[in-house]
Scaffold this active site. Structure first.
Site, PDB file in Angstrom:
ATOM      1  N   ALA A  68       0.526  -1.248   0.376  1.00 30.01           N
ATOM      2  CA  ALA A  68       0.157  -0.125  -0.274  1.00 30.01           C
ATOM      3  C   ALA A  68       0.961   1.238  -0.111  1.00 30.01           C
ATOM      4  O   ALA A  68       1.985   1.078  -0.049  1.00 30.01           O
ATOM      5  CB  ALA A  68      -0.797  -0.164   0.981  1.00 30.01           C
ATOM      6  N   GLU A 110      -0.710  -9.340  -1.688  1.00 28.00           N
ATOM      7  CA  GLU A 110      -2.382  -9.346  -0.979  1.00 28.00           C
ATOM      8  C   GLU A 110      -3.111  -9.297  -2.818  1.00 28.00           C
ATOM      9  O   GLU A 110      -3.513 -10.054  -2.763  1.00 28.00           O
ATOM     10  CB  GLU A 110      -3.027  -8.478  -0.062  1.00 28.00           C
ATOM     11  CG  GLU A 110      -2.690  -8.996   1.345  1.00 28.00           C
ATOM     12  CD  GLU A 110      -2.867  -7.810   2.109  1.00 28.00           C
ATOM     13  OE1 GLU A 110      -2.532  -6.394   2.000  1.00 28.00           O
ATOM     14  OE2 GLU A 110      -4.292  -8.001   2.737  1.00 28.00           O
ATOM     15  N   GLU A 130       3.172  -5.732   7.320  1.00 26.75           N
ATOM     16  CA  GLU A 130       2.453  -4.848   8.203  1.00 26.75           C
ATOM     17  C   GLU A 130       2.583  -4.592   9.444  1.00 26.75           C
ATOM     18  O   GLU A 130       2.310  -3.451   9.963  1.00 26.75           O
ATOM     19  CB  GLU A 130       1.120  -5.210   7.286  1.00 26.75           C
ATOM     20  CG  GLU A 130       0.646  -4.750   6.833  1.00 26.75           C
ATOM     21  CD  GLU A 130       0.529  -5.686   5.495  1.00 26.75           C
ATOM     22  OE1 GLU A 130       1.276  -6.858   6.108  1.00 26.75           O
ATOM     23  OE2 GLU A 130       0.149  -6.132   4.239  1.00 26.75           O
TER      24      GLU A 130
END
Ligand code: CAA
Ligand code: NAI
Length: 707
Positions: A68, A110, A130
């Protein structure tokens, strides 16, 4: 055929019935909103185009996708969300293949988990990091990974955040194949063709259940991970949430599991720990951008000279050998040289004993080491690091020899902890080549390297210091010249605050406990016992003559040293270490010494709450941190943060002392200091910078020039 030429972030083209979507978002293909939108558009384009039978996802540049876009965290969410993108990929009616090279991390992995087939090019690395950012995989990863690789492997990846290589990924079932040689694009396309020829179906990870059938084993893994995590991750928020989301794969449907993940992800996102950890991530990269590293090129280096083979010299030599450099060590005489070499060998013997190195490795490393007792051996080195006794006269004598023998352009560095690097530089004929390289003990382990920049140093010498740090895998932070530079100067202040609290009524044991509960691995008195009380004692004696007469001085540590209580090495310090134990126990004799000192100083002890202990300890640290920034000894508050995170055990999830100050509110900190100043105005003086920031309603982060 070119499709969707307006697409800037996900390039689309069709080759032999395969729509190739190339994610192009330098430098690391982070999944910003534009990338997410265009990924969805690519899947939709593939579904709408009858000539397309499969989709290939690849990354442009060095990586597949690094995850991300961390810069978006904490800001207003933009559509489509990453979970939606993953869902759209998985729901695609045509097979989607992810071809991974470089890294596939976090949201990047992901995306690959949501694809129907996965190939990785040898050398690729995959991970779910993460947890290092105070988060959990929030785009279906917590539900898809266990279905694909099983609960134990998924928990391991998510709780450790480690990156795995292609062999391991293949072995646990994370990827379907490894391709060697060539690029992801070519291999991915060939794989897609092969899948089409064999009429391979759409294969959704959500439906994979092979690994979840043995529920008892999976539940046992969850229980074990929960117990272990609670024990190891003292106070960290996201690891237990990770366990909870993975547990949902056993107890809930895929859709419900996604909702659980969403809910727990949002909790992690809202946690101050997430803000602290992400600050640490960016600050660690920002410290590398000192003015000199932008403006100058490092000088080449391959051969390092080390003067002194004691604690630090040996540690520095190990760091350099480990990094593949040649090392020449100079000592005073043959016996000291032999002990310098033995100090290095001892480090490697420790690794051999723990099975982490072979005798042959040790020999190979030591083959790059040479030693000497005359300076001529340093005639060809590129950088020399002096680590002799902390004494200006001794260091000046060494530097005069270095000036005489070293080749032009050699960098002359000192590892001094406190001495004036400007004075040392001025003592040689080439002050532009002199710099401070302040390593921390043990130098082969500790990440921090303070790069101490004297007035006359050339920019390329500073750039060389940063390049050396990178080679040695250290975290370099630029510091100006002053007593103690950034770290030790600030340490002196909060350590003194701890001594004051001890004399005023808090026991050293209470203080240590409060500091540990704040998140430090050890309290200040435990650290002093570990480092050896004699070192600080010698420094205090040296400084006694120059101590300001109105300064309060606590003598408790001196009383302990006078009794030979130097800490772990003598079996007694603030704590007792019976039979060589490394964990200390409370000692009533110390409590009696403390009490006697309070009486001698005329102090009637009072009680402290743990909260007050933290407030005073942190106020002292933050205030001196502000002074250091104000005097431009540190470039920015974030440099202070990184010093404390990488060299002093400050809890990473709090982001460093300056970030912590922002989270508490600078006004609260200044109000505390003004309150404490009522009883001791000499020690407690609000830093002008702190006062100024409060006045203007700003915070430390406003001085950190990054997004
Ligand atoms: N988002 C935004 N920027 C990122 C980024 C990310 N995920 N990863 C790296 N960057 C930026 C860095 O800040 C740096 O920027 P500057 O040049 O402006 O300083 C630049 O990209 C290059 O990064 P590095 O200097 O670290 O480059 P490197 O080649 O040494 O390492 C890397 C590359 C291995 C990808 C490393 O940057 C890295 O580990 N990145 C973070 C990966 C990560 O944590 N991903 C998970 C994100 S969270 C997530 O995905 C959660 C979710 O489920 C929603
Ligand atoms: P040490 O006492 O363990 O080692 C010093 C070594 O220098 C000895 O082996 C000695 O024989 C050698 N030496 C002395 N004079 C010499 C000379 N003229 N030529 C060649 N060798 C000579 O000391 P330590 O702890 O390694 O400290 C070295 C320097 O590093 C000091 O400046 C200290 O302030 C600094 N430092 C120490 C840290 C620590 O935790 N010990 C941390 C960071 C910096």
């Amino acid at each position: 055929m070119e499709l969707g030429e307006s697409a800037a972030y996900v390039r689309r083209e069709v080759q032999a019935r395969v729509l190739i979507a190339t994610i192009t978002n330098p430098p690391v293909n982070a999944l910003g909103a534009d990338v997410r939108r265009e990924l969805v558009a690519a899947i939709e384009a593939a579904e709408a185009d009858e000539t397309v039978e499969a989709v290939l996802l690849v990354g442009a540049g060095k990586n597949f996708i690094a995850g991300a876009d961390i810069r978006e965290f904490g800001k207003a969410p933009r559509q489509p969300s990453l979970p939606e993108v993953c869902e759209r990929i998985e729901q695609c009616q045509k097979p989607v293949i992810a071809a991974i090279h470089g890294v596939a991390l976090g949201g990047g992995l992901e995306i690959a988990l949501a694809a129907h087939y996965r190939l990785a090019v040898a050398g690729a690395r995959m991970g779910l990091p993460e947890v290092h950012l105070g988060l959990l995989p929030g785009a279906g990863g917590t539900q898809r990974a266990p279905r694909l690789i099983g609960v134990p492997a998924a928990l391991d990846m998510m709780l450790s955040g480690r990156q795995i290589d292609t062999e391991e990924a293949l072995a646990i079932g994370l990827i379907d194949r490894i391709a060697t040689g060539g690029d992801a694009y070519t291999h991915g396309l060939a794989y897609a063709q092969e899948l089409l020829s064999s009429r391979a179906p759409v294969r959704r990870t959500r439906n994979a259940d092979r690994h979840l059938t043995d529920r008892d084993a999976s539940r046992a893994a969850i229980a074990a991970a929960r117990a272990d995590t609670a024990k190891k991750t003292r106070g960290l928020f996201s690891p237990l949430k990770i366990v909870e989301t993975v547990e949902a794969t056993l107890e809930q449907s895929f859709e419900q599991g996604l909702l659980t993940e969403r809910n727990l992800f949002a909790q992690c996102m809202a946690s101050p720990q997430r803000a602290g950890l992400i600050h640490a991530f960016f600050a660690e990269r920002e410290v590398l951008k000192a003015p000199e590293t932008r403006d100058a090129k490092p000088r080449p280096f391959a051969h390092i000279g080390v003067v002194g083979g004691g604690t630090m010299g040996a540690g520095i030599a190990v760091a350099a050998l480990d990094a593949g450099l040649l090392v020449t060590m100079i000592e005073r005489d043959d016996a000291s040289l032999a002990s310098g070499r033995a100090n290095i060998a001892k480090v490697y013997d420790g690794l051999i004993a723990r099975g982490r190195m072979s005798e042959q490795d040790k020999e190979n490393l030591l083959a790059r080491w040479t030693g000497g007792t005359t300076y001529d051996a340093l005639a060809t080195v590129d950088i020399v690091i002096e680590a002799v006794f902390e004494d200006m006269a001794v260091k000046r004598a060494v530097f005069s020899e270095l000036d005489r023998v070293c080749k032009p352009g050699a960098v002359l560095a000192t590892n001094t902890s406190y001495l004036d690097v400007n004075e040392l530089a001025a003592s040689v004929s080439r002050p532009g080549d002199v710099i401070g390289l302040h390593f921390f003990s043990p130098a082969n382990i500790m990440k921090l390297l303070e790069v101490v920049v004297p007035k006359q140093v050339s920019a390329d010498v500073v750039a060389t210091a940063f390049a050396l740090a990178s080679k040695l895998r250290k975290v370099p932070v630029r510091a100006g010249v002053c007593d103690g530079f950034i770290g030790n100067r600030i340490l002196a202040r909060y350590r003194t605050a701890a001594d004051y609290m001890m004399e005023d009524g808090a026991s050293p044991y209470q203080i240590d406990k409060a500091i540990r509960e704040f998140g430090y691995p050890m309290g200040p008195f435990e650290v002093s016992d570990l480092a050896g009380g004699d070192i600080g004692w010698a420094t205090r004696k040296r400084r006694a003559a120059t101590r300001a007469p109105d300064e309060r001085y606590v003598q408790i540590a001196d009383r302990l040293c006078e009794r030979g209580r130097f800490g772990q090495k003598t079996g007694r310090g603030f704590y007792l270490y019976p039979n060589g134990s490394r964990t200390g126990s409370v000692d009533p004799e110390v409590e009696a010494i403390v009490e006697a000192e309070r009486q001698r100083a005329g102090i009637s002890p009072r009680t402290f709450t743990n909260d007050e202990i933290i407030r005073r300890y942190m106020a002292a640290m933050i205030n001196e941190g502000a002074n250091v920034v104000h005097e431009q000894i540190a470039l920015r508050p974030l440099d202070v943060d990184i010093i404390f995170l990488s060299g002093y055990g400050f809890p990473r999830h709090r982001g460093g002392p300056m970030k912590y100050a922002d989270s508490v509110g600078l006004k609260t900190v200044v109000d505390d200091i003004r309150e404490f100043a009522k009883e001791d105005p000499v020690f407690w003086k609000p830093s002008p910078l702190l006062a100024q920031l409060v006045e203007s309603g700003a915070d430390f982060s406003s001085l950190n020039q990054y997004a």
